[in-house]
Design a protein around this motif. Structure first.
Motif, PDB file in Angstrom:
ATOM      1  N   MET A 109       0.822  -1.205   0.000  1.00 29.56           N
ATOM      2  CA  MET A 109       0.000   0.000   0.000  1.00 29.56           C
ATOM      3  C   MET A 109       0.862   1.263   0.000  1.00 29.56           C
ATOM      4  N   TYR A 110       2.164   1.108  -0.214  1.00 30.98           N
ATOM      5  CA  TYR A 110       3.119   2.227  -0.185  1.00 30.98           C
ATOM      6  C   TYR A 110       2.926   3.072   1.073  1.00 30.98           C
ATOM      7  N   SER A 111       2.787   2.381   2.196  1.00 36.15           N
ATOM      8  CA  SER A 111       2.498   3.040   3.463  1.00 36.15           C
ATOM      9  C   SER A 111       3.541   2.653   4.501  1.00 36.15           C
ATOM     10  N   ASP A 112       3.519   3.361   5.633  1.00 35.60           N
ATOM     11  CA  ASP A 112       4.310   2.973   6.788  1.00 35.60           C
ATOM     12  C   ASP A 112       3.487   1.998   7.622  1.00 35.60           C
ATOM     13  N   TRP A 113       3.973   0.785   7.762  1.00 34.93           N
ATOM     14  CA  TRP A 113       3.235  -0.247   8.494  1.00 34.93           C
ATOM     15  C   TRP A 113       3.472  -0.116   9.997  1.00 34.93           C
ATOM     16  N   ASP A 114       2.471  -0.542  10.773  1.00 35.84           N
ATOM     17  CA  ASP A 114       2.610  -0.531  12.226  1.00 35.84           C
ATOM     18  C   ASP A 114       3.636  -1.546  12.698  1.00 35.84           C
ATOM     19  N   GLY A 121       7.578  -8.215   5.196  1.00 33.84           N
ATOM     20  CA  GLY A 121       8.750  -7.584   5.785  1.00 33.84           C
ATOM     21  C   GLY A 121       8.466  -6.236   6.417  1.00 33.84           C
ATOM     22  N   LEU A 122       9.511  -5.384   6.437  1.00 25.38           N
ATOM     23  CA  LEU A 122       9.443  -4.050   7.027  1.00 25.38           C
ATOM     24  C   LEU A 122       9.100  -3.048   5.930  1.00 25.38           C
ATOM     25  N   ASN A 123       7.985  -2.365   6.077  1.00 26.50           N
ATOM     26  CA  ASN A 123       7.550  -1.400   5.070  1.00 26.50           C
ATOM     27  C   ASN A 123       7.394  -0.021   5.690  1.00 26.50           C
ATOM     28  N   ARG A 124       8.152   0.919   5.151  1.00 27.96           N
ATOM     29  CA  ARG A 124       8.069   2.329   5.545  1.00 27.96           C
ATOM     30  C   ARG A 124       8.062   3.167   4.267  1.00 27.96           C
ATOM     31  N   LEU A 205      -0.589  -3.738   8.992  1.00 23.62           N
ATOM     32  CA  LEU A 205      -0.541  -2.495   8.220  1.00 23.62           C
ATOM     33  C   LEU A 205      -0.884  -1.305   9.104  1.00 23.62           C
ATOM     34  N   TRP A 206      -2.179  -1.165   9.466  1.00 24.69           N
ATOM     35  CA  TRP A 206      -2.618  -0.030  10.285  1.00 24.69           C
ATOM     36  C   TRP A 206      -3.324  -0.482  11.547  1.00 24.69           C
ATOM     37  N   GLY A 207      -3.106  -1.725  11.961  1.00 23.01           N
ATOM     38  CA  GLY A 207      -3.751  -2.222  13.159  1.00 23.01           C
ATOM     39  C   GLY A 207      -5.140  -2.765  12.871  1.00 23.01           C
ATOM     40  N   PRO A 208      -5.932  -3.021  13.904  1.00 24.27           N
ATOM     41  CA  PRO A 208      -7.294  -3.550  13.718  1.00 24.27           C
ATOM     42  C   PRO A 208      -8.184  -2.535  13.012  1.00 24.27           C
ATOM     43  N   PRO A 209      -9.327  -2.991  12.467  1.00 27.20           N
ATOM     44  CA  PRO A 209     -10.179  -2.104  11.673  1.00 27.20           C
ATOM     45  C   PRO A 209     -10.633  -0.835  12.389  1.00 27.20           C
ATOM     46  N   ASN A 210     -10.693  -0.847  13.737  1.00 27.70           N
ATOM     47  CA  ASN A 210     -11.124   0.340  14.471  1.00 27.70           C
ATOM     48  C   ASN A 210      -9.969   1.278  14.820  1.00 27.70           C
ATOM     49  N   SER A 211      -8.783   0.969  14.323  1.00 28.87           N
ATOM     50  CA  SER A 211      -7.630   1.835  14.575  1.00 28.87           C
ATOM     51  C   SER A 211      -7.799   3.170  13.867  1.00 28.87           C
ATOM     52  N   PRO A 212      -7.396   4.269  14.503  1.00 23.72           N
ATOM     53  CA  PRO A 212      -7.497   5.578  13.847  1.00 23.72           C
ATOM     54  C   PRO A 212      -6.648   5.683  12.586  1.00 23.72           C
ATOM     55  N   GLU A 213      -5.670   4.804  12.420  1.00 25.10           N
ATOM     56  CA  GLU A 213      -4.828   4.857  11.230  1.00 25.10           C
ATOM     57  C   GLU A 213      -5.609   4.527   9.961  1.00 25.10           C
ATOM     58  N   TRP A 214      -6.647   3.701  10.074  1.00 27.67           N
ATOM     59  CA  TRP A 214      -7.481   3.397   8.903  1.00 27.67           C
ATOM     60  C   TRP A 214      -8.205   4.655   8.435  1.00 27.67           C
ATOM     61  N   VAL A 215      -8.629   5.472   9.359  1.00 25.55           N
ATOM     62  CA  VAL A 215      -9.268   6.740   9.019  1.00 25.55           C
ATOM     63  C   VAL A 215      -8.240   7.734   8.478  1.00 25.55           C
ATOM     64  N   ALA A 216      -7.063   7.766   9.089  1.00 27.43           N
ATOM     65  CA  ALA A 216      -6.032   8.729   8.700  1.00 27.43           C
ATOM     66  C   ALA A 216      -5.541   8.518   7.277  1.00 27.43           C
ATOM     67  N   HIS A 217      -5.682   7.297   6.756  1.00 29.17           N
ATOM     68  CA  HIS A 217      -5.215   7.001   5.398  1.00 29.17           C
ATOM     69  C   HIS A 217      -6.347   6.984   4.372  1.00 29.17           C
ATOM     70  N   ASP A 218      -7.521   7.410   4.782  1.00 30.54           N
ATOM     71  CA  ASP A 218      -8.696   7.404   3.910  1.00 30.54           C
ATOM     72  C   ASP A 218      -8.771   8.724   3.154  1.00 30.54           C
ATOM     73  N   SER A 219      -8.574   8.678   1.835  1.00 35.71           N
ATOM     74  CA  SER A 219      -8.549   9.902   1.034  1.00 35.71           C
ATOM     75  C   SER A 219      -9.926  10.461   0.740  1.00 35.71           C
ATOM     76  N   VAL A 220     -10.969   9.670   0.979  1.00 34.99           N
ATOM     77  CA  VAL A 220     -12.326  10.203   0.861  1.00 34.99           C
ATOM     78  C   VAL A 220     -12.639  11.042   2.098  1.00 34.99           C
ATOM     79  N   LEU A 221     -12.376  10.479   3.277  1.00 29.82           N
ATOM     80  CA  LEU A 221     -12.596  11.236   4.511  1.00 29.82           C
ATOM     81  C   LEU A 221     -11.642  12.426   4.610  1.00 29.82           C
ATOM     82  N   GLY A 222     -10.448  12.272   4.097  1.00 28.93           N
ATOM     83  CA  GLY A 222      -9.450  13.340   4.182  1.00 28.93           C
ATOM     84  C   GLY A 222      -9.317  14.163   2.922  1.00 28.93           C
ATOM     85  N   ALA A 223     -10.358  14.182   2.105  1.00 27.36           N
ATOM     86  CA  ALA A 223     -10.278  14.833   0.791  1.00 27.36           C
ATOM     87  C   ALA A 223      -9.948  16.316   0.860  1.00 27.36           C
TER      88      ALA A 223
END
Length: 325
Positions: A109-114, A121-124, A205-223
Protein backbone atom coordinates in the motif's frame (compact mmCIF):
# COMPACT_ATOMS: atom_id res chain seq x y z
CA UNK A 1 1.07 -15.98 -20.77
CA UNK A 2 2.86 -13.17 -22.53
CA UNK A 3 0.08 -12.73 -25.07
CA UNK A 4 -2.74 -12.59 -22.53
CA UNK A 5 -3.95 -9.41 -20.84
CA UNK A 6 -1.56 -8.83 -17.95
CA UNK A 7 -3.33 -7.97 -14.72
CA UNK A 8 -1.87 -5.52 -12.24
CA UNK A 9 -3.02 -7.97 -9.57
CA UNK A 10 -1.90 -11.59 -9.70
CA UNK A 11 -1.49 -14.20 -6.96
CA UNK A 12 2.27 -14.65 -6.52
CA UNK A 13 3.45 -14.34 -2.91
CA UNK A 14 6.99 -12.92 -2.64
CA UNK A 15 9.59 -13.76 -0.01
CA UNK A 16 9.99 -10.98 2.56
CA UNK A 17 12.82 -8.55 1.72
CA UNK A 18 15.82 -9.11 4.00
CA UNK A 19 16.64 -6.42 6.57
CA UNK A 20 20.11 -5.04 7.24
CA UNK A 21 20.17 -3.74 10.85
CA UNK A 22 23.38 -1.86 10.07
CA UNK A 23 21.68 0.26 7.38
CA UNK A 24 21.00 3.35 9.47
CA UNK A 25 21.79 6.05 6.91
CA UNK A 26 19.92 6.94 3.73
CA UNK A 27 21.90 7.62 0.56
CA UNK A 28 22.65 6.78 -3.04
CA UNK A 29 24.73 3.60 -3.24
CA UNK A 30 25.08 3.15 -7.00
CA UNK A 31 23.93 4.55 -10.31
CA UNK A 32 23.83 2.62 -13.58
CA UNK A 33 22.92 3.66 -17.11
CA UNK A 34 20.68 0.99 -18.66
CA UNK A 35 19.42 2.74 -21.77
CA UNK A 36 18.98 6.08 -23.51
CA UNK A 37 18.16 8.58 -20.76
CA UNK A 38 17.30 5.71 -18.40
CA UNK A 39 19.17 4.99 -15.17
CA UNK A 40 18.82 2.57 -12.30
CA UNK A 41 19.58 3.84 -8.81
CA UNK A 42 20.19 1.75 -5.72
CA UNK A 43 19.30 3.75 -2.63
CA UNK A 44 19.93 2.77 0.97
CA UNK A 45 16.81 3.40 3.05
CA UNK A 46 17.35 3.84 6.77
CA UNK A 47 13.58 3.64 7.27
CA UNK A 48 13.29 0.20 5.67
CA UNK A 49 16.79 -1.06 6.46
CA UNK A 50 17.38 -2.22 2.93
CA UNK A 51 18.35 -1.07 -0.55
CA UNK A 52 15.49 0.18 -2.73
CA UNK A 53 15.88 0.08 -6.50
CA UNK A 54 14.58 3.11 -8.37
CA UNK A 55 14.42 3.60 -12.14
CA UNK A 56 14.71 7.09 -13.58
CA UNK A 57 13.67 8.26 -17.04
CA UNK A 58 15.38 11.56 -17.82
CA UNK A 59 13.28 13.99 -19.80
CA UNK A 60 14.14 15.76 -23.02
CA UNK A 61 15.67 19.19 -23.39
CA UNK A 62 17.92 21.19 -21.11
CA UNK A 63 17.00 21.09 -17.43
CA UNK A 64 15.93 21.81 -14.86
CA UNK A 65 12.74 19.79 -15.35
CA UNK A 66 9.74 18.82 -13.21
CA UNK A 67 9.54 15.37 -11.63
CA UNK A 68 6.78 12.76 -11.90
CA UNK A 69 6.70 9.96 -9.34
CA UNK A 70 4.94 6.99 -10.95
CA UNK A 71 3.76 4.20 -8.64
CA UNK A 72 3.22 0.56 -9.57
CA UNK A 73 0.35 -1.76 -8.71
CA UNK A 74 0.38 -4.58 -6.17
CA UNK A 75 2.96 -6.71 -8.02
CA UNK A 76 6.04 -4.86 -6.76
CA UNK A 77 8.35 -6.65 -9.15
CA UNK A 78 12.08 -6.03 -9.53
CA UNK A 79 11.26 -3.59 -12.35
CA UNK A 80 8.13 -1.45 -12.25
CA UNK A 81 5.25 -2.78 -14.31
CA UNK A 82 5.02 0.67 -15.87
CA UNK A 83 8.32 -0.14 -17.58
CA UNK A 84 7.95 -3.88 -18.22
CA UNK A 85 4.26 -3.87 -19.20
CA UNK A 86 2.90 -0.32 -19.41
CA UNK A 87 5.41 1.09 -21.96
CA UNK A 88 6.14 4.15 -19.84
CA UNK A 89 9.67 4.49 -21.23
CA UNK A 90 8.31 4.72 -24.76
CA UNK A 91 5.56 7.15 -23.79
CA UNK A 92 7.84 9.58 -21.94
CA UNK A 93 10.69 9.38 -24.46
CA UNK A 94 9.76 12.76 -25.95
CA UNK A 95 8.47 14.46 -22.78
CA UNK A 96 10.27 17.21 -20.84
CA UNK A 97 9.76 15.56 -17.47
CA UNK A 98 11.91 13.30 -15.30
CA UNK A 99 10.03 10.17 -14.25
CA UNK A 100 10.89 8.26 -11.06
CA UNK A 101 9.65 4.67 -10.70
CA UNK A 102 10.14 2.52 -7.61
CA UNK A 103 10.10 -1.26 -7.42
CA UNK A 104 9.73 -3.88 -4.74
CA UNK A 105 6.63 -2.61 -2.91
CA UNK A 106 4.49 -5.72 -3.35
CA UNK A 107 1.27 -5.55 -1.34
CA UNK A 108 2.63 -2.68 0.75
CA UNK A 109 0.00 0.00 0.00
CA UNK A 110 3.12 2.23 -0.18
CA UNK A 111 2.50 3.04 3.46
CA UNK A 112 4.31 2.97 6.79
CA UNK A 113 3.24 -0.25 8.49
CA UNK A 114 2.61 -0.53 12.23
CA UNK A 115 4.54 -3.79 12.49
CA UNK A 116 6.97 -5.98 10.63
CA UNK A 117 5.09 -8.57 8.54
CA UNK A 118 6.20 -12.19 8.22
CA UNK A 119 5.48 -12.24 4.47
CA UNK A 120 6.02 -8.62 3.38
CA UNK A 121 8.75 -7.58 5.79
CA UNK A 122 9.44 -4.05 7.03
CA UNK A 123 7.55 -1.40 5.07
CA UNK A 124 8.07 2.33 5.54
CA UNK A 125 7.13 3.43 2.05
CA UNK A 126 5.48 6.73 2.96
CA UNK A 127 8.66 7.81 4.73
CA UNK A 128 10.78 6.65 1.80
CA UNK A 129 8.66 8.35 -0.87
CA UNK A 130 8.19 11.66 0.95
CA UNK A 131 11.35 12.09 3.03
CA UNK A 132 14.19 9.85 1.87
CA UNK A 133 13.86 9.57 -1.91
CA UNK A 134 13.03 13.13 -3.11
CA UNK A 135 16.16 14.90 -1.82
CA UNK A 136 18.38 12.24 -3.38
CA UNK A 137 16.74 11.88 -6.76
CA UNK A 138 15.80 15.53 -7.24
CA UNK A 139 19.34 16.64 -6.40
CA UNK A 140 20.72 14.12 -8.89
CA UNK A 141 18.29 15.28 -11.58
CA UNK A 142 18.66 18.95 -10.66
CA UNK A 143 14.90 19.21 -10.54
CA UNK A 144 13.10 22.54 -10.78
CA UNK A 145 10.99 21.68 -7.72
CA UNK A 146 7.72 21.03 -9.52
CA UNK A 147 6.35 17.59 -8.63
CA UNK A 148 3.44 15.35 -9.54
CA UNK A 149 2.57 11.83 -8.46
CA UNK A 150 0.48 9.19 -10.21
CA UNK A 151 -0.25 5.52 -9.91
CA UNK A 152 -2.40 2.63 -10.97
CA UNK A 153 -4.46 0.27 -8.82
CA UNK A 154 -2.67 0.02 -5.44
CA UNK A 155 -0.38 2.78 -6.65
CA UNK A 156 -3.38 4.98 -7.46
CA UNK A 157 -4.63 4.69 -3.88
CA UNK A 158 -1.14 5.46 -2.60
CA UNK A 159 -0.59 8.45 -4.89
CA UNK A 160 -3.86 10.01 -3.70
CA UNK A 161 -3.10 9.15 -0.09
CA UNK A 162 0.37 10.72 -0.23
CA UNK A 163 -0.96 13.87 -1.90
CA UNK A 164 -3.77 14.11 0.66
CA UNK A 165 -1.52 13.51 3.68
CA UNK A 166 1.18 15.90 2.46
CA UNK A 167 -0.71 18.95 1.13
CA UNK A 168 1.30 21.15 -1.19
CA UNK A 169 4.07 18.63 -1.84
CA UNK A 170 2.68 17.70 -5.26
CA UNK A 171 1.20 20.06 -7.80
CA UNK A 172 -0.89 17.28 -9.29
CA UNK A 173 -2.01 13.72 -8.60
CA UNK A 174 -3.49 11.09 -10.92
CA UNK A 175 -5.24 7.94 -9.79
CA UNK A 176 -6.02 5.31 -12.41
CA UNK A 177 -8.27 2.38 -11.43
CA UNK A 178 -7.77 2.83 -7.71
CA UNK A 179 -9.75 2.60 -4.48
CA UNK A 180 -9.38 5.66 -2.27
CA UNK A 181 -11.30 4.86 0.90
CA UNK A 182 -9.88 2.66 3.63
CA UNK A 183 -12.22 3.09 6.61
CA UNK A 184 -15.57 2.14 5.03
CA UNK A 185 -16.48 -1.50 4.32
CA UNK A 186 -15.57 -1.33 0.61
CA UNK A 187 -12.23 0.35 1.19
CA UNK A 188 -11.38 -1.97 4.08
CA UNK A 189 -12.22 -4.98 1.93
CA UNK A 190 -10.10 -3.78 -1.01
CA UNK A 191 -7.15 -3.04 1.28
CA UNK A 192 -7.44 -6.42 2.99
CA UNK A 193 -7.58 -8.25 -0.35
CA UNK A 194 -4.61 -6.29 -1.69
CA UNK A 195 -2.41 -7.12 1.29
CA UNK A 196 -3.60 -10.72 1.58
CA UNK A 197 -2.96 -11.33 -2.13
CA UNK A 198 0.74 -11.17 -1.30
CA UNK A 199 0.45 -13.19 1.91
CA UNK A 200 0.45 -10.19 4.24
CA UNK A 201 -1.52 -9.74 7.48
CA UNK A 202 -3.55 -6.54 7.10
CA UNK A 203 -3.54 -5.89 10.85
CA UNK A 204 0.21 -5.37 10.59
CA UNK A 205 -0.54 -2.50 8.22
CA UNK A 206 -2.62 -0.03 10.29
CA UNK A 207 -3.75 -2.22 13.16
CA UNK A 208 -7.29 -3.55 13.72
CA UNK A 209 -10.18 -2.10 11.67
CA UNK A 210 -11.12 0.34 14.47
CA UNK A 211 -7.63 1.83 14.58
CA UNK A 212 -7.50 5.58 13.85
CA UNK A 213 -4.83 4.86 11.23
CA UNK A 214 -7.48 3.40 8.90
CA UNK A 215 -9.27 6.74 9.02
CA UNK A 216 -6.03 8.73 8.70
CA UNK A 217 -5.21 7.00 5.40
CA UNK A 218 -8.70 7.40 3.91
CA UNK A 219 -8.55 9.90 1.03
CA UNK A 220 -12.33 10.20 0.86
CA UNK A 221 -12.60 11.24 4.51
CA UNK A 222 -9.45 13.34 4.18
CA UNK A 223 -10.28 14.83 0.79
CA UNK A 224 -9.94 18.40 2.10
CA UNK A 225 -6.18 17.79 2.07
CA UNK A 226 -6.35 17.65 -1.74
CA UNK A 227 -7.60 21.21 -2.08
CA UNK A 228 -5.25 23.20 -4.30
CA UNK A 229 -3.86 20.06 -5.96
CA UNK A 230 -4.75 19.29 -9.58
CA UNK A 231 -6.56 15.94 -9.51
CA UNK A 232 -7.19 13.36 -12.23
CA UNK A 233 -9.25 10.20 -11.73
CA UNK A 234 -10.17 7.45 -14.16
CA UNK A 235 -11.75 4.02 -14.17
CA UNK A 236 -13.57 1.65 -16.50
CA UNK A 237 -16.62 -0.59 -16.02
CA UNK A 238 -14.81 -3.93 -16.29
CA UNK A 239 -15.88 -4.66 -19.87
CA UNK A 240 -13.11 -5.98 -22.17
CA UNK A 241 -11.80 -3.72 -24.90
CA UNK A 242 -11.10 -4.96 -28.40
CA UNK A 243 -7.40 -5.12 -27.52
CA UNK A 244 -8.21 -7.30 -24.50
CA UNK A 245 -10.18 -9.76 -26.61
CA UNK A 246 -7.49 -9.94 -29.29
CA UNK A 247 -4.91 -10.68 -26.60
CA UNK A 248 -7.09 -13.48 -25.22
CA UNK A 249 -7.51 -15.02 -28.67
CA UNK A 250 -3.74 -14.88 -29.28
CA UNK A 251 -2.83 -16.34 -25.90
CA UNK A 252 -1.14 -19.77 -25.77
CA UNK A 253 -3.78 -20.71 -23.19
CA UNK A 254 -7.14 -19.14 -23.97
CA UNK A 255 -8.68 -20.78 -20.89
CA UNK A 256 -6.13 -19.21 -18.55
CA UNK A 257 -6.41 -15.88 -20.35
CA UNK A 258 -10.17 -15.89 -19.89
CA UNK A 259 -9.61 -16.45 -16.17
CA UNK A 260 -7.46 -13.34 -16.07
CA UNK A 261 -10.15 -11.43 -17.93
CA UNK A 262 -12.70 -12.41 -15.31
CA UNK A 263 -10.46 -11.21 -12.49
CA UNK A 264 -9.73 -7.99 -14.32
CA UNK A 265 -13.43 -7.32 -14.79
CA UNK A 266 -14.17 -7.67 -11.07
CA UNK A 267 -11.21 -5.55 -10.00
CA UNK A 268 -12.05 -2.76 -12.40
CA UNK A 269 -15.72 -2.75 -11.46
CA UNK A 270 -14.64 -2.24 -7.85
CA UNK A 271 -12.25 0.53 -8.87
CA UNK A 272 -15.08 2.26 -10.72
CA UNK A 273 -17.26 2.27 -7.58
CA UNK A 274 -14.34 3.58 -5.49
CA UNK A 275 -13.58 6.31 -8.02
CA UNK A 276 -17.21 7.44 -8.09
CA UNK A 277 -17.13 7.71 -4.30
CA UNK A 278 -14.06 9.98 -4.22
CA UNK A 279 -15.33 12.07 -7.13
CA UNK A 280 -18.62 12.62 -5.31
CA UNK A 281 -16.84 13.72 -2.12
CA UNK A 282 -14.64 16.15 -4.04
CA UNK A 283 -17.80 17.54 -5.63
CA UNK A 284 -19.39 18.05 -2.21
CA UNK A 285 -16.29 19.98 -1.12
CA UNK A 286 -16.22 21.93 -4.39
CA UNK A 287 -12.66 20.75 -5.07
CA UNK A 288 -12.02 20.65 -8.85
CA UNK A 289 -11.26 17.25 -10.34
CA UNK A 290 -11.01 15.81 -13.84
CA UNK A 291 -12.79 12.46 -13.99
CA UNK A 292 -12.84 10.14 -17.00
CA UNK A 293 -14.98 7.01 -17.07
CA UNK A 294 -14.09 4.85 -20.04
CA UNK A 295 -16.90 2.92 -21.78
CA UNK A 296 -14.84 -0.29 -21.80
CA UNK A 297 -11.73 -1.51 -20.04
CA UNK A 298 -10.54 -3.92 -17.36
CA UNK A 299 -7.79 -4.09 -14.77
CA UNK A 300 -5.06 -4.91 -17.30
CA UNK A 301 -1.83 -3.26 -18.32
CA UNK A 302 -3.10 -2.86 -21.87
CA UNK A 303 -5.85 -0.63 -20.50
CA UNK A 304 -3.52 1.20 -18.11
CA UNK A 305 -1.18 1.93 -21.01
CA UNK A 306 -4.09 3.46 -22.93
CA UNK A 307 -5.05 5.56 -19.90
CA UNK A 308 -1.60 7.10 -19.32
CA UNK A 309 -1.80 9.71 -22.13
CA UNK A 310 -5.14 10.97 -20.80
CA UNK A 311 -3.75 11.33 -17.30
CA UNK A 312 -0.61 13.00 -18.63
CA UNK A 313 -2.58 15.80 -20.28
CA UNK A 314 -3.80 16.91 -16.85
CA UNK A 315 -0.47 16.37 -15.09
CA UNK A 316 1.50 18.20 -17.78
CA UNK A 317 -0.69 21.27 -17.52
CA UNK A 318 -0.27 21.39 -13.75
CA UNK A 319 3.50 21.08 -14.14
CA UNK A 320 3.56 24.04 -16.51
CA UNK A 321 4.50 21.97 -19.55
CA UNK A 322 3.03 22.49 -23.03
CA UNK A 323 -0.26 20.71 -23.53
CA UNK A 324 0.38 17.35 -25.27
CA UNK A 325 -0.88 17.09 -28.81
Amino acid sequence: MSAAPVLAEDTMVPAPPPIDPAMTRTGLISQESIGPRRERLNIASAAMRRVITVDVLRGTGIGPRPTLYLLDGVDGEATSGWLSKGKAAEFFADKAVDVVLTSGGAGSMYSDWDRHDAALGLNRWETFLTEELPPIVESLLQSDGRRAIAGVSMGAQAAMMLAQRHPGRFRAVAGMSGCYSTADPLGHAVTTITVASRGGDVENLWGPPNSPEWVAHDSVLGAEGLRGTTIYLSAAPGLPTGADLVAVANSPSVVDALGLVGGGAALEAGARACTERLAARLGELKIPVTVEYQPTGMHTWADFEAELPRAWRVLASALGLPEPK
